[in-house]
Design a protein around this motif. Structure first.
Motif, PDB file in Angstrom:
ATOM      1  N   ARG A  82       0.454  -0.150   4.543  1.00  0.00           N
ATOM      2  CA  ARG A  82      -0.552   0.902   4.697  1.00  0.00           C
ATOM      3  C   ARG A  82       0.043   2.136   5.383  1.00  0.00           C
ATOM      4  O   ARG A  82      -0.143   3.272   4.918  1.00  0.00           O
TER       5      ARG A  82
ATOM      6  N   THR B 159      -8.750   1.384   5.947  1.00  0.00           N
ATOM      7  CA  THR B 159      -8.027   0.124   6.144  1.00  0.00           C
ATOM      8  C   THR B 159      -7.325  -0.323   4.869  1.00  0.00           C
ATOM      9  O   THR B 159      -6.524  -1.259   4.903  1.00  0.00           O
ATOM     10  N   SER B 160      -7.619   0.334   3.737  1.00  0.00           N
ATOM     11  CA  SER B 160      -7.017  -0.047   2.454  1.00  0.00           C
ATOM     12  C   SER B 160      -5.646   0.600   2.290  1.00  0.00           C
ATOM     13  O   SER B 160      -5.516   1.821   2.336  1.00  0.00           O
ATOM     14  N   ARG B 161      -4.633  -0.206   2.055  1.00  0.00           N
ATOM     15  CA  ARG B 161      -3.281   0.318   1.846  1.00  0.00           C
ATOM     16  C   ARG B 161      -3.143   0.999   0.493  1.00  0.00           C
ATOM     17  O   ARG B 161      -2.153   1.687   0.231  1.00  0.00           O
TER      18      ARG B 161
ATOM     19  N   LEU C  52     -12.753   2.640   4.718  1.00  0.00           N
ATOM     20  CA  LEU C  52     -11.856   2.788   3.576  1.00  0.00           C
ATOM     21  C   LEU C  52     -10.408   2.990   4.003  1.00  0.00           C
ATOM     22  O   LEU C  52      -9.485   2.629   3.264  1.00  0.00           O
TER      23      LEU C  52
ATOM     24  N   LEU D  67      -5.314   3.273  -0.793  1.00  0.00           N
ATOM     25  CA  LEU D  67      -6.091   4.499  -0.889  1.00  0.00           C
ATOM     26  C   LEU D  67      -5.312   5.652  -1.534  1.00  0.00           C
ATOM     27  O   LEU D  67      -5.880   6.400  -2.341  1.00  0.00           O
TER      28      LEU D  67
ATOM     29  N   ASN E  68     -10.825   0.889  -5.543  1.00  0.00           N
ATOM     30  CA  ASN E  68      -9.517   0.300  -5.814  1.00  0.00           C
ATOM     31  C   ASN E  68      -8.891   0.998  -7.017  1.00  0.00           C
ATOM     32  O   ASN E  68      -9.598   1.478  -7.916  1.00  0.00           O
TER      33      ASN E  68
ATOM     34  N   CYS F  81     -15.007  -1.870  -2.221  1.00  0.00           N
ATOM     35  CA  CYS F  81     -14.527  -0.524  -1.902  1.00  0.00           C
ATOM     36  C   CYS F  81     -13.680  -0.018  -3.070  1.00  0.00           C
ATOM     37  O   CYS F  81     -13.399  -0.753  -4.011  1.00  0.00           O
TER      38      CYS F  81
ATOM     39  N   ARG G  46       1.107  -6.093   5.437  1.00  0.00           N
ATOM     40  CA  ARG G  46       0.160  -5.176   4.797  1.00  0.00           C
ATOM     41  C   ARG G  46      -0.085  -3.931   5.644  1.00  0.00           C
ATOM     42  O   ARG G  46      -0.332  -2.846   5.105  1.00  0.00           O
TER      43      ARG G  46
ATOM     44  N   THR H  25      -9.193  -7.880  -7.994  1.00  0.00           N
ATOM     45  CA  THR H  25      -8.758  -6.612  -7.401  1.00  0.00           C
ATOM     46  C   THR H  25      -7.308  -6.695  -6.953  1.00  0.00           C
ATOM     47  O   THR H  25      -6.511  -5.785  -7.223  1.00  0.00           O
ATOM     48  N   TYR H  26      -6.944  -7.769  -6.296  1.00  0.00           N
ATOM     49  CA  TYR H  26      -5.584  -7.911  -5.756  1.00  0.00           C
ATOM     50  C   TYR H  26      -4.564  -7.996  -6.895  1.00  0.00           C
ATOM     51  O   TYR H  26      -3.634  -7.186  -6.976  1.00  0.00           O
TER      52      TYR H  26
END
Length: 609
Positions: free
Chosen positions: A82, A324-326, A322, A328, A291, A289, A78, A232-233
């Protein structure tokens, strides 16, 4: 009902019939729209600046080290995703080749790994998606050698292992694994379509067919049986698959999603409380967060109110963590056409989700961040990622989560101590963990025993009446002993009080019942009343029935060496013995602001209309 759609084609520039690179998600039209939106709305330009700053920092970072955590390298996969998505996005937006060259370094690093770990196929999926994005978005800057090696990695380490029966069990699953793995295979296939058209066509056709299995789990109304985090995933990956197909040329009329899938935006919207934290039932965290999936659903349905929770993040520029989210970059690409000023509050304060895991949420207001939020979980413990949380509730007011769900525990912290977390049989290892069994949830426990893993709690009725919102569920089937009918009602009364009422019918056998609530607040008990304190706020808890109840405080753990410490949490509640041939009523009232609870007579659940 399944919705069929004809995926449109773009202008193509090669013999295979596919658009030239980039062909997925980030074409010239999307980039122009994104840049225009950033000029009109400062929130989007601020988010873009955040992403570009992070990409600038990634340029000088070393390659992602690969190491296994138990059987998986998922965190590393992951992180590669990112880095590649940020650097590839930054290159497409700015055309600065420093971003492209650093992204290609990470691509080559992934491509030259011996394996992408097909034993845990999520590892393969995350790396296939990552490398497909980089191959597509950075293609013009690559050398022929780099293209060849990266393409071979997608084929040999991504697509071909998915045809090995040792690894492709995901094709038959109806949960998030199916969505993630099939979407990644589609992205990988589209990325290298020119070079491997037969393999690509075969992979896409297989994925489109298989991916309809989890779509059925959204039911008619969009309730997602695996909880909000795995919604979400799985939904994000499914949306990315749809958009990849829409951006390329797919020449068949195919079913892509259902009406329930489209309605699942309402599910996610209503799972977020007034504080911005999620109602984290099943394996889930409280954190919420941005998505891409919820932006896609708002665009597809034309319902801007789905973005009410996102509006608050954008307006407050609450971007902490935020980067840290791949995903974004995809949030920007799907969402930047939206102006927060045009997002209106939802119209209904009570939502019920039907399906295998029924859930109800209600609130006093959408606009007031201090308002009461009450979530009520019914359903079962059989679904993927489920807990024994049938009948559990969460409650917050004045920005404090007074009654909380402890949520999931880090999987490795359990598997490394030999806990068989995925054995969900009645005596399975999963139910020895405090956070997963009913002892760690805000529900009833009978005779100190576990709930029945085969049981089903059902919603009987609900109402959004002014001054009295409520939901009533039948919990009888979720207990191992089924000799007593047990109903639970939860309600918000007079905009400032929560009522939890349990009605337990008579039985020839006596039973011990524990009523409990997990709270992060400091608790002071006195007989049948308690004051909870947190962040300078107070909540008054009163056992209205039975009057003789004596409240106690217990630690929020089972004292197993593998249980999380759950620091700051405690369990407040009481126990009572119900004699044979006797019925019982339990009614607990929670008043915000620490004021006096009214002494109005109790109403039986049959009169909660």
């Amino acid at each position: 009902m399944v919705v069929s759609t004809l995926v449109s084609s773009q202008t193509v520039s090669n013999n295979a019939g596919y658009a030239s690179h980039p062909r997925m998600l980030i074409g010239q039209e999307q980039l122009m729209a994104l840049k225009a939106s950033m000029m009109e709305n400062r929130c989007w330009s601020a988010l873009n600046d955040l992403l570009l700053d992070e990409a600038n920092g990634l340029v000088s970072q070393p390659l992602t080290p690969i190491h296994f955590k138990g059987k998986t390298m998922l965190p590393q996969a992951r992180e590669i995703f990112r880095k590649i998505s940020y650097l590839s996005y930054a290159y497409q937006l700015t055309k600065e080749e420093a971003f492209a060259h650093r992204g290609i370094e990470e691509l080559m690093h992934a491509a030259q790994l011996d394996t992408w770990n097909p034993d845990v196929f999520l590892d393969v999926a995350e790396l296939t998606m990552a490398v497909a994005i980089g191959y597509d978005w950075l293609y013009p800057v690559m050398s022929e050698r780099e293209r060849r090696l990266i393409k071979e990695a997608i084929v040999q380490k991504g697509l071909k292992p998915s045809y090995d029966e040792k690894y492709n069990r995901f094709l038959q699953l109806d949960n998030n694994w199916n969505q993630v793995c099939n979407a990644a295979m589609v992205w990988g296939a589209l990325a290298i379509y020119d070079e491997e058209p037969i393999l690509a066509e075969k992979t896409i056709a297989r994925a489109v067919s298989s991916a309809m299995k989890p779509i059925k789990k959204y039911g008619d109304h969009g309730g997602f049986a695996e909880g909000p985090m795995y919604w979400t995933y799985g939904t994000t990956y499914h949306v990315l698959m749809l958009e990849a197909l829409a951006g390329a040329y797919w020449n068949t009329r195919i079913p892509l999603y259902s009406e329930g899938f489209l309605r699942s935006g309402q599910f996610f919207l209503n799972m977020i409380a007034n504080s911005g934290r999620a109602f984290n039932w099943s394996d889930a965290l409280e954190k919420h967060c941005l998505n891409p999936a919820i932006f896609w659903l708002a665009n597809k349905t034309g319902d801007s109110s789905l973005l009410w929770n996102e509006k608050k993040i954008l307006e407050n520029r609450d971007y902490h963590g935020l980067v840290t989210s791949r995903f974004l970059p995809m949030v920007l690409l799907f969402g930047a056409g939206r102006s927060p000023e045009d997002i209106s509050a939802p119209s209904s304060r009570l939502w019920t989700g039907s399906g295998d895991n029924e859930v109800v949420t209600m609130r006093t207001s959408w606009e007031d961040p201090s308002g009461i939020f009450l979530g009520f979980k019914l359903g079962n413990a059989q679904e993927h990622h489920a807990h024994m949380d049938m009948g559990a509730f969460v409650m917050e007011a004045e920005g404090v989560r007074w009654a909380k769900d402890l949520g999931m525990q880090d999987y490795h912290s359990l598997s490394s101590k030999k806990v068989n977390l995925w054995d969900s049989s009645q005596d399975g290892g999963r139910w020895t963990v405090f956070r997963y069994n009913n002892h760690g949830h805000n529900t009833l426990t009978l005779d100190d025993s576990l709930m029945d893993v085969r049981g089903q709690a059902k919603l009987l009725r609900s109402s959004d009446s002014e001054g009295f919102q409520y939901a009533i569920g039948d919990l009888t089937d979720v207990f191992l002993r089924k000799d007593r009918k047990i109903l639970r009602g939860v309600a918000i009364r007079h905009q400032n009080q929560v009522v939890i009422r349990d009605e337990i019918s008579a039985s020839p056998e006596a039973v011990k019942i524990r009523w409990k609530m997990v709270t992060p607040g400091k608790v002071i008990t006195r007989g049948n009343e308690a004051i909870l304190m947190k962040n300078g706020k107070e909540l008054r808890l009163q056992v209205h029935a039975p009057k003789e109840a004596q409240l106690k405080v217990w630690p929020a753990n089972n004292h197993h060496r593998y249980d999380a410490a759950n620091e700051g949490a405690r369990v407040v509640g009481f126990e009572l013995q119900v004699k044979k041939n006797c019925s019982e009523v339990i009614e607990v009232r929670l008043l915000t602001g620490g004021g006096q609870i009214d002494q109005a007579p109790s109403l039986p659940l049959s009169e909660w209309d």
